[in-house]
Design an enzyme around this catalytic site. Structure first.
Site, PDB file in Angstrom:
ATOM      1  N   TRP A 486       0.828  -1.112  -0.103  1.00 30.20           N
ATOM      2  CA  TRP A 486       0.173  -0.155   0.033  1.00 30.20           C
ATOM      3  C   TRP A 486       1.008   1.498  -0.259  1.00 30.20           C
ATOM      4  O   TRP A 486       0.778   2.215  -0.485  1.00 30.20           O
ATOM      5  CB  TRP A 486      -0.738  -0.109   1.098  1.00 30.20           C
ATOM      6  CG  TRP A 486      -1.484   1.189   1.160  1.00 30.20           C
ATOM      7  CD1 TRP A 486      -3.266   1.927   1.087  1.00 30.20           C
ATOM      8  CD2 TRP A 486      -1.472   2.506   2.406  1.00 30.20           C
ATOM      9  NE1 TRP A 486      -2.999   3.254   1.431  1.00 30.20           N
ATOM     10  CE2 TRP A 486      -1.970   3.113   1.716  1.00 30.20           C
ATOM     11  CE3 TRP A 486      -0.410   2.729   2.865  1.00 30.20           C
ATOM     12  CZ2 TRP A 486      -1.902   5.080   2.507  1.00 30.20           C
ATOM     13  CZ3 TRP A 486      -0.220   3.932   3.550  1.00 30.20           C
ATOM     14  CH2 TRP A 486      -1.140   4.855   3.742  1.00 30.20           C
ATOM     15  N   ASP A 488       3.623   3.368  -1.518  1.00 34.83           N
ATOM     16  CA  ASP A 488       4.471   2.851  -2.609  1.00 34.83           C
ATOM     17  C   ASP A 488       5.898   3.452  -2.084  1.00 34.83           C
ATOM     18  O   ASP A 488       6.493   3.026  -2.914  1.00 34.83           O
ATOM     19  CB  ASP A 488       4.179   3.866  -3.490  1.00 34.83           C
ATOM     20  CG  ASP A 488       2.939   3.456  -4.426  1.00 34.83           C
ATOM     21  OD1 ASP A 488       2.296   1.832  -4.615  1.00 34.83           O
ATOM     22  OD2 ASP A 488       1.952   4.291  -4.307  1.00 34.83           O
ATOM     23  N   GLU A 633       5.014  10.665   2.076  1.00 36.35           N
ATOM     24  CA  GLU A 633       4.729   9.304   2.935  1.00 36.35           C
ATOM     25  C   GLU A 633       6.242   9.380   4.182  1.00 36.35           C
ATOM     26  O   GLU A 633       6.523   8.295   4.658  1.00 36.35           O
ATOM     27  CB  GLU A 633       5.136   8.352   1.893  1.00 36.35           C
ATOM     28  CG  GLU A 633       4.158   7.718   0.940  1.00 36.35           C
ATOM     29  CD  GLU A 633       3.482   7.772   0.181  1.00 36.35           C
ATOM     30  OE1 GLU A 633       3.975   9.628   0.084  1.00 36.35           O
ATOM     31  OE2 GLU A 633       3.012   8.035  -1.277  1.00 36.35           O
ATOM     32  N   HIS A 640      -5.402   8.656   4.973  1.00 37.18           N
ATOM     33  CA  HIS A 640      -6.128   7.277   4.638  1.00 37.18           C
ATOM     34  C   HIS A 640      -6.104   5.889   6.219  1.00 37.18           C
ATOM     35  O   HIS A 640      -5.921   5.283   6.050  1.00 37.18           O
ATOM     36  CB  HIS A 640      -5.342   6.609   3.359  1.00 37.18           C
ATOM     37  CG  HIS A 640      -5.765   4.923   3.053  1.00 37.18           C
ATOM     38  ND1 HIS A 640      -5.536   5.881   0.995  1.00 37.18           N
ATOM     39  CD2 HIS A 640      -6.336   4.309   3.021  1.00 37.18           C
ATOM     40  CE1 HIS A 640      -6.359   4.502   1.453  1.00 37.18           C
ATOM     41  NE2 HIS A 640      -6.672   3.645   1.875  1.00 37.18           N
ATOM     42  N   GLN A 686      -5.497  13.315   1.363  1.00 37.79           N
ATOM     43  CA  GLN A 686      -5.108  12.556   1.672  1.00 37.79           C
ATOM     44  C   GLN A 686      -3.774  12.943   2.924  1.00 37.79           C
ATOM     45  O   GLN A 686      -3.921  11.325   3.606  1.00 37.79           O
ATOM     46  CB  GLN A 686      -3.987  12.544   0.112  1.00 37.79           C
ATOM     47  CG  GLN A 686      -2.522  11.192  -0.058  1.00 37.79           C
ATOM     48  CD  GLN A 686      -2.029  11.627  -1.241  1.00 37.79           C
ATOM     49  OE1 GLN A 686      -1.219  13.037  -0.818  1.00 37.79           O
ATOM     50  NE2 GLN A 686      -1.802  11.014  -2.205  1.00 37.79           N
ATOM     51  N   GLY A 706      -8.613   7.228  -0.749  1.00 42.27           N
ATOM     52  CA  GLY A 706      -8.975   6.336   0.680  1.00 42.27           C
ATOM     53  C   GLY A 706      -9.377   6.712   1.544  1.00 42.27           C
ATOM     54  O   GLY A 706     -10.100   6.065   2.048  1.00 42.27           O
TER      55      GLY A 706
END
Length: 798
Positions: A486, A488, A633, A640, A686, A706
Site C-alpha cells: 500500500w 509505494d 510518505e 488514509h 490525502q 481512500g
C-alpha cells in the site's frame, strides 16, 4: 478563522467569505458528464474521462487560483463599472462586494451583492444529460432603473486529450473552429474527421460543444478567446467587458471560448432570469435538443429539484444524531457524499489530479467501494465485479482498470515486476462487506472471467488472491512486497517482506475461512486455517519488535525497516492497527503496539505515518526520503491510515481514544480554524503536514482519497457500531463515555431500522441489553429474520 458553516437541513456547506485559503470545490454531474466547480466559479468539465475527455480548460497549480471557469460578468452600461457574479475573477473590494457560495450535493449556487444588484448563479448537470446548466437570476435592489450587459465566459480545449491540448501546441493551435448556428455557439475541433462520442480514448476524432443562451436576447457573442480577452487582457478585465461589447468573432485556430452578451434593463425591484446550456454535440442537433428540454426557468427548477432528490436519497441510508454536531455533519452528508464522488471518479479528475491516472486503480477502487455499500449496494456490486475481472488467473491484479477499454479474458499478463502485493487482498474487506450488506450469499458462487484467461467463481477469485501472496513469500515465511505494498514509498525490494501485507494476508485467510464455514465448504475452511497457523508462527517469530511490529525486511533478509534498530523510520503506523484488525496480535501485543503509536506518532492534527523522518536513509530502502520531512510518505499525517487506527482502538474497546483520533483529522473539526487545514473543511484529503515542519496542520489533495471510505467505515461501523453481518445487523458501539445517547437511522436490506443507544453508566463499549420492537434479544445481533418493514431498537450500554 471561519469562512463558512454547515447547513445539514439542506445538505449544503455555505461559504460566506470568498477569500478562502485554497479553492473550495464541489462536483457536478455523473461518470458520463462530470464537472468541478469552486466557490469562485473556477473549474472545468469533462466527458467520461478527466484525461481524454476534458473539453473545458483549467490551468492547474496557477495563481490566481482555479482559473478559468464558468463566469458571468455584469456591466453597468451607464457607469461602465463591471464585476463578476462570483467574487473572482474580477475580484472587487470585499468591503463593497458580498459573495456567498452554497455547495450542495450535485449543484452549487453562488450569489453576490454589489452596487445595488443582487445576482444568483446556480450550476448543475441535469440527471442523465450530457450538458450542464448555469442559471442566473439578476435583481435590481437599488431605487433607480438599471441598464446592464451580461457576459459569459468559459474556455474550451483545442483537443479533449489534456496533454495534447496543453503541451502539443504546434498541433492543437490549428484545430479549433467556433461559430454561431442560429444563435447557439458551436465549438468544434478536427472538423473534417469522423465523430463518435462513444469513443473517448481516440484523440483524432471530431469533437463538438454547444453553448446556448436561453431566456434573454442574444446581443452579441465571441468564440475567439483572444478577441474576448484581448492580447494583454486577462480574466479580471476582458476587453469585451471593459469596452461593453462582444465582437461576434468566430474562432479559427488558436483558442476558443464561449461568450455571449445579453443587454437587459431592470426597473427598481425587478428580477430577470436567464440560463446557459453547455454540452456535448453540435449546436444544430444536441444544442437545439437541450434548449427544447430546458427552455424555461420552470424546467430548470424542476431539473435542479431532480438532482437534489437523487443525491439526498443516496445519502439517506444512515443518519446519526450524536452529541457532536460536527461529527454528524460529516457522517450524514459530507463524508457520505465524499465517498460517492471518490467512488465515481477514483483518482482521475480534481483540482490536483490532472489526468495522470486515467482509470480505476485496483487497490484504490476496491477500498472506495466500502464507503458506498450502505447507500448503493447493487450499483457498487457492478463496479466490484468489474474490478474482479481485473484479476489475472494467477491471482495478481492489473494496477489500473480502464472501464472504457477493459476486455476481460483478453488482457495481456503483466511482467512479474509490475505486481503489487496488496492489490487483491483488499477484496477481503469489500467482497464480504457487500454480501453482509445485502444478504446475497449466492454472490460467492457467481462466475466471472479473469483478466487474461479462464473464469472462476468469486470464491475462486478470493482463493487465488491468497495463493498469489502465499506462493510469493520470502526468507522469513512472510509475503513479499513485490513492486510495492500500500505504501509505494517503502523500498523493501521485490523479494523483501512486508509485515503490513502479512497482516492483510492473515485477515484474508481468516475471512476466507469464515466464508467457507458459512457456505459449508469444510475443505476450503480447513485449507485456510492450516495456512493461518503456518503464517501465525512466522509472524510471532519474525515480526514483533518488542514494543511494536516491524514494517518489513529488505531483500537481504537481515535489514529491518520500522524497527527500534533503525535511526530513521523506527516505527510505521500501518502494521500496528492491522495487527489488531486482522486478529494476529495477542491482546498484550495489540495494546502495546497501539500505545506505542500514541506515544511516538500521535499529534494534535492526526497520527504520523512514520517516525523519525527519513533524511539520510538510502532511497532504495526508503523511497520516502525523496519528500520533504513531514510531507507525504515521509512522516506526514497520511489520512488514509487514520481510519484503520480508529477501528483498531474500538476493537480494544477504547472508545475515547478512537474518537479523539477521529476528531484530530476530521475536516469539520477545523471549520472554525480553517486557516490551519486550509483546504475544504467538509471533505477528507490525502495527507496533512506534520511537525516540526513549518506547515504543520496544512492539508493537501482533497476529495479523491481512500481516506473518505475508511473514515466513513470507521465512523459508522466502528464508532457508531452499525455492522451488517451475514444473518442480520450487529450493534457494537464504541464511543466516548460522555456520550449519553445516540440515535441512528439505518436502511438495511430494504427495511427501516431506528436505533437508540443509551449509555447511562458512562462506559465506552459493551452492549448490556438489546430490544427490537419491544422484545428483548440476546447478544448484540438484530436477526434479519426478525426485522419488520419499520423497526425500533433500543441498545443499552454497560
Amino acid at each position: 478563522m471561519q469562512y463558512g458553516h454547515f447547513d445539514d437541513a439542506n445538505k449544503e456547506y455555505i461559504i460566506d467569505r470568498p477569500d478562502t485559503p485554497k479553492s473550495w470545490s464541489n462536483y457536478l454531474g455523473s461518470t458520463v458528464y462530470g464537472a468541478i466547480i469552486t466557490n469562485n466559479a473556477g473549474g472545468y468539465s469533462f466527458y467520461k474521462s478527466g484525461a481524454q475527455g476534458r473539453f473545458m480548460r483549467l490551468r492547474f497549480n496557477a495563481i490566481p487560483m482555479d482559473q478559468p471557469g464558468r463566469y458571468f460578468y455584469l456591466r453597468d452600461r451607464d457607469s461602465g463599472d463591471y464585476w463578476s457574479a462570483s467574487w473572482q475573477p474580477v475580484g472587487k473590494d470585499l468591503s463593497q462586494y458580498k459573495s456567498v457560495c452554497r455547495h450542495g450535493t450535485g449543484y452549487s449556487v453562488i450569489s453576490s451583492d454589489y452596487s445595488g444588484i443582487h445576482s444568483e448563479a446556480t450550476y448543475f448537470v441535469p440527471l442523465g444529460k450530457t450538458y450542464e446548466c448555469w442559471a442566473l437570476k439578476i435583481k435590481n435592489t437599488s431605487s433607480r432603473p438599471r441598464k446592464l450587459s451580461v457576459f459569459t465566459y468559459c474556455e474550451f480545449a483545442n483537443n479533449w486529450h489534456t496533454s495534447q491540448d496543453l503541451v502539443n501546441l504546434q498541433y492543437t493551435l490549428f484545430l479549433v473552429q467556433g461559430k454561431s448556428v442560429d444563435g447557439i455557439l458551436d465549438i468544434a475541433d478536427l472538423v473534417h474527421m469522423p465523430e463518435n462520442t462513444e469513443i473517448v480514448h481516440d484523440n483524432g476524432l471530431r469533437r463538438d460543444n454547444f453553448f446556448a443562451l436561453v431566456g434573454s436576447p442574444l446581443t452579441a457573442y465571441d468564440t475567439d478567446r483572444d478577441k474576448f480577452l484581448g492580447a494583454y487582457g486577462d480574466y479580471s478585465k476582458p476587453d469585451a467587458v471593459k469596452n461593453g461589447t462582444c465582437s461576434n468573432s468566430n474562432a479559427y485556430g488558436d483558442n476558443a471560448c464561449g461568450s455571449v452578451q445579453s443587454d437587459i434593463e431592470l426597473a427598481p425591484g425587478e428580477e430577470k432570469e436567464l440560463h446557459i446550456l453547455l454540452g456535448i454535440g453540435r449546436a444544430e442537433t444536441a444544442g437545439r435538443q437541450a434548449v427544447a428540454e430546458l427552455g424555461t426557468a420552470a424546467q430548470v427548477r424542476s431539473a435542479l429539484d431532480e438532482v437534489k432528490s437523487y443525491w439526498h436519497l443516496r445519502l439517506g441510508s444512515l443518519i446519526a444524531r450524536t452529541p457532536d454536531a460536527e461529527f454528524d455533519s460529516m457522517v450524514n452528508v459530507w463524508n457520505a457524499y465524499n465517498c460517492q464522488i471518490t467512488y465515481a471518479w477514483s483518482r482521475a479528475a480534481s483540482l490536483i489530479y490532472n489526468g495522470e491516472r486515467d482509470g480505476l486503480g485496483f487497490r484504490d477502487t476496491v477500498q472506495d467501494i466500502l464507503g458506498v455499500l450502505p447507500s448503493i449496494p447493487e450499483v457498487a456490486r457492478e463496479r466490484l465485479e468489474l474490478m474482479l475481472t481485473g484479476q489475472f488467473s494467477h491471482g495478481g491484479a492489473m494496477p489500473l482498470v480502464k472501464p472504457f477499454s477493459h476486455q476481460p479474458g483478453k488482457q495481456e499478463v503483466l511482467p512479474d515486476k509490475e505486481y503489487r502485493s496488496d492489490d487483491c487482498l483488499w477484496l477481503f474487506n469489500t467482497v464480504p462487506a457487500y454480501v453482509k450488506e445485502t444478504g446475497n450469499l449466492a454472490f460467492y458462487d457467481k462466475v466471472l472471467p479473469y483478466a487474461d484467461k479462464s473464469e472462476g467463481t468469486i470464491l475462486d477469485h478470493l482463493r487465488r488472491a491468497l495463493e498469489f501472496n502465499i506462493t510469493r513469500s520470502g526468507k522469513h515465511g512472510l509475503p513479499c512486497t513485490l513492486a510495492a505494498d500500500w505504501n509505494d514509498c517503502i523500498g523493501l525490494g521485490y523479494h523483501g517482506e512486508s509485515v503490513f501485507v502479512t497482516f492483510q494476508l492473515y485477515y484474508g485467510l481468516k475471512t476466507y475461512a469464515e466464508i467457507a464455514h458459512v457456505l459449508q465448504r469444510a475443505d476450503e475452511a480447513a485449507w485456510a486455517e492450516g495456512q493461518l497457523a503456518t503464517l501465525n508462527t512466522a509472524i510471532q517469530k519474525h515480526a514483533w519488535d518488542g514494543q511494536w511490529w516491524v514494517r518489513g525486511y529488505c531483500e537481504d533478509g537481515k535489514t529491518k525497516v520500522g524497527s527500534n534498530d533503525n535511526r530513521e523510520g523506527k516505527i510505521f503506523l500501518e502494521p500496528q492497527p492491522w495487527s489488531v484488525i486482522s486478529g494476529a496480535a495477542t491482546p498484550g501485543q495489540a495494546r502495546t503496539a497501539l500505545d506505542s503509536v500514541h506515544k511516538l506518532l500521535a499529534t494534535e492534527y492526526g497520527v504520523k505515518l512514520c517516525a523519525p523522518f527519513f533524511e539520510k536513509t538510502p532511497v532504495h530502502v526508503a523511497v520516502a526520503v525523496l519528500f520533504n520531512p513531514g510531507m507525504k510518505e515521509n512522516g506526514a499525517i497520511f489520512c488514509h491510515t487514520q481510519g484503520w487506527l480508529v477501528i483498531a482502538e474500538t476493537l480494544l474497546g477504547r472508545g475515547e481514544q478512537a474518537y479523539n483520533y477521529y476528531r484530530a483529522y476530521m475536516p469539520s473539526a477545523y471549520n472554525t480554524r480553517a486557516e490551519i487545514r486550509q483546504i475544504e473543511p467538509y471533505v477528507h484529503c490525502q495527507s496533512t503536514f506534520s511537525a516540526p515542519g513549518p506547515k504543520f496542520g496544512n492539508s493537501r489533495v482533497p476529495w479523491l482519497s481512500g481516506t473518505a471510505s475508511w473514515s466513513y467505515y470507521a465512523a459508522t461501523h466502528a464508532i457508531l457500531g452499525i455492522q451488517p453481518d451475514y444473518d442480520g445487523l450487529r450493534l457494537n458501539p464504541c464511543f466516548p463515555k460522555t456520550w449519553k445517547q445516540v440515535e441512528v437511522y439505518r436502511r438495511f436490506r430494504g427495511k427501516d431500522v431506528n436505533i437508540r443507544i443509551e449509555n447511562p453508566h458512562g462506559v465506552e463499549s459493551g452492549v448490556a441489553s438489546l430490544t427490537l420492537n419491544g422484545k428483548a434479544l440476546p447478544g448484540n445481533l438484530l436477526p434479519d429474520s426478525l426485522l419488520e418493514t419499520h423497526n425500533d431498537v433500543v441498545v443499552i450500554l454497560g
